[in-house]
Design a protein around this motif. Structure first.
Motif, PDB file in Angstrom:
ATOM      1  N   ARG A 192      -3.770   4.255   0.155  1.00  0.00           N
ATOM      2  CA  ARG A 192      -4.240   3.543  -1.032  1.00  0.00           C
ATOM      3  C   ARG A 192      -3.562   2.196  -1.078  1.00  0.00           C
ATOM      4  O   ARG A 192      -2.345   2.092  -0.943  1.00  0.00           O
ATOM      5  CB  ARG A 192      -3.934   4.315  -2.311  1.00  0.00           C
ATOM      6  N   TYR A 218       0.841  -1.194   0.000  1.00  0.00           N
ATOM      7  CA  TYR A 218       0.000   0.000   0.000  1.00  0.00           C
ATOM      8  C   TYR A 218       0.876   1.244   0.000  1.00  0.00           C
ATOM      9  O   TYR A 218       2.100   1.167   0.125  1.00  0.00           O
ATOM     10  CB  TYR A 218      -0.963   0.018   1.195  1.00  0.00           C
ATOM     11  N   ASP A 228      -8.990   3.421  -5.206  1.00  0.00           N
ATOM     12  CA  ASP A 228      -9.722   3.860  -4.026  1.00  0.00           C
ATOM     13  C   ASP A 228      -8.752   4.423  -3.002  1.00  0.00           C
ATOM     14  O   ASP A 228      -8.057   3.683  -2.315  1.00  0.00           O
ATOM     15  CB  ASP A 228     -10.494   2.680  -3.437  1.00  0.00           C
ATOM     16  N   MET A 229      -8.667   5.728  -2.906  1.00  0.00           N
ATOM     17  CA  MET A 229      -7.818   6.382  -1.921  1.00  0.00           C
ATOM     18  C   MET A 229      -8.684   6.814  -0.747  1.00  0.00           C
ATOM     19  O   MET A 229      -9.683   7.511  -0.934  1.00  0.00           O
ATOM     20  CB  MET A 229      -7.097   7.583  -2.540  1.00  0.00           C
TER      21      MET A 229
END
Lengths: 113, 115
Positions: free
Chosen positions: B95, B32, B102-103
């Motif tokens: 993220r 991530y 999709d943050m």
């Protein structure tokens, strides 16, 4: 260098009226594009994203829709605005180097009366 | 679902001093990215610094540095030699993965810099 534009900068609309906010990106091709909404004093909520022309993913079911008619153009629309649609709308883009993060436009302040 | 928590709604710092903004996140992912964004009164979101989870070394950008504690899921931002122009809302963001779209953002910390 890449730049991202949004217009209008501010907008005041009556309840029930339509909405069209535009976002364009320059200096890059095939970007991922995003629409966020920021309520007063809050963080950002992802509304839509697009990985290509005509490809739209919706994150939150609501009164809004998005379209991507061209590679570097992203439009946020509504047929009938609600009071709850008021907020600050931000467009962002991300290139292939995803680890660099997203880059944001100047935003549109929408007030629905 | 991944969540990002900023426990300090407001912080203040004296000009030229150092301040640390806190951020914790919840995830089960191993790959991530973490970010700090600055939002000045103009409301333009500006990327301040980013950190890849696979990197152990803390990221640094001039006066801005992070303390990334992966096991503790903590990602704090340190601003050294604070300047009046640093006054803004600061958002921590997460993220998962390189291609994920999709943050997730924290609620933000409002930083005031006192002259």
């Amino acid at each position: 260098s890449q730049t991202i534009h949004q217009w209008p900068a501010t907008l005041v609309q009556p309840v029930g009226s339509p909405l069209s906010l535009e976002c364009t990106v320059e200096g890059t091709s095939n970007p991922n594009l995003y629409w966020y909404r920021q309520a007063a004093g809050r963080g950002l909520q992802l509304l839509f994203y697009s990985v290509g022309i005509g490809q739209i993913s919706s994150e939150v079911p609501q009164n809004l829709s998005a379209s991507r008619p061209q590679d570097r153009q992203f439009i946020l629309s509504s047929k009938k605005l609600l009071l709850s649609d008021s907020g600050f709308y931000l467009c962002a883009w991300r290139g292939l180097a995803g680890g660099r993060g997203q880059f944001f436009g100047p935003g549109t302040r929408l007030t629905v009366l | 679902a991944q969540t990002v928590t900023q426990s300090q709604p407001e912080m203040s710092v004296q000009e030229a001093e150092t301040v640390t903004l806190s951020c914790t996140y919840d995830t089960s992912e191993s790959d991530y990215y973490l970010f700090w964004y600055k939002q000045p009164p103009s409301r333009q979101m500006i990327l301040v610094i980013r950190q890849e989870a696979y990197k152990q070394q803390n990221a640094t950008e001039n006066r801005f540095s992070v303390n990334f504690q992966k096991a503790a899921k903590s990602f704090s931002l340190k601003i050294s030699d604070s300047q009046l122009g640093d006054a803004a809302m600061y958002f921590c963001a997460y993220r998962s993965g390189f291609y994920n779209n999709d943050m997730r953002f924290g609620a933000g910390t409002r930083l005031t810099v006192k002259p």
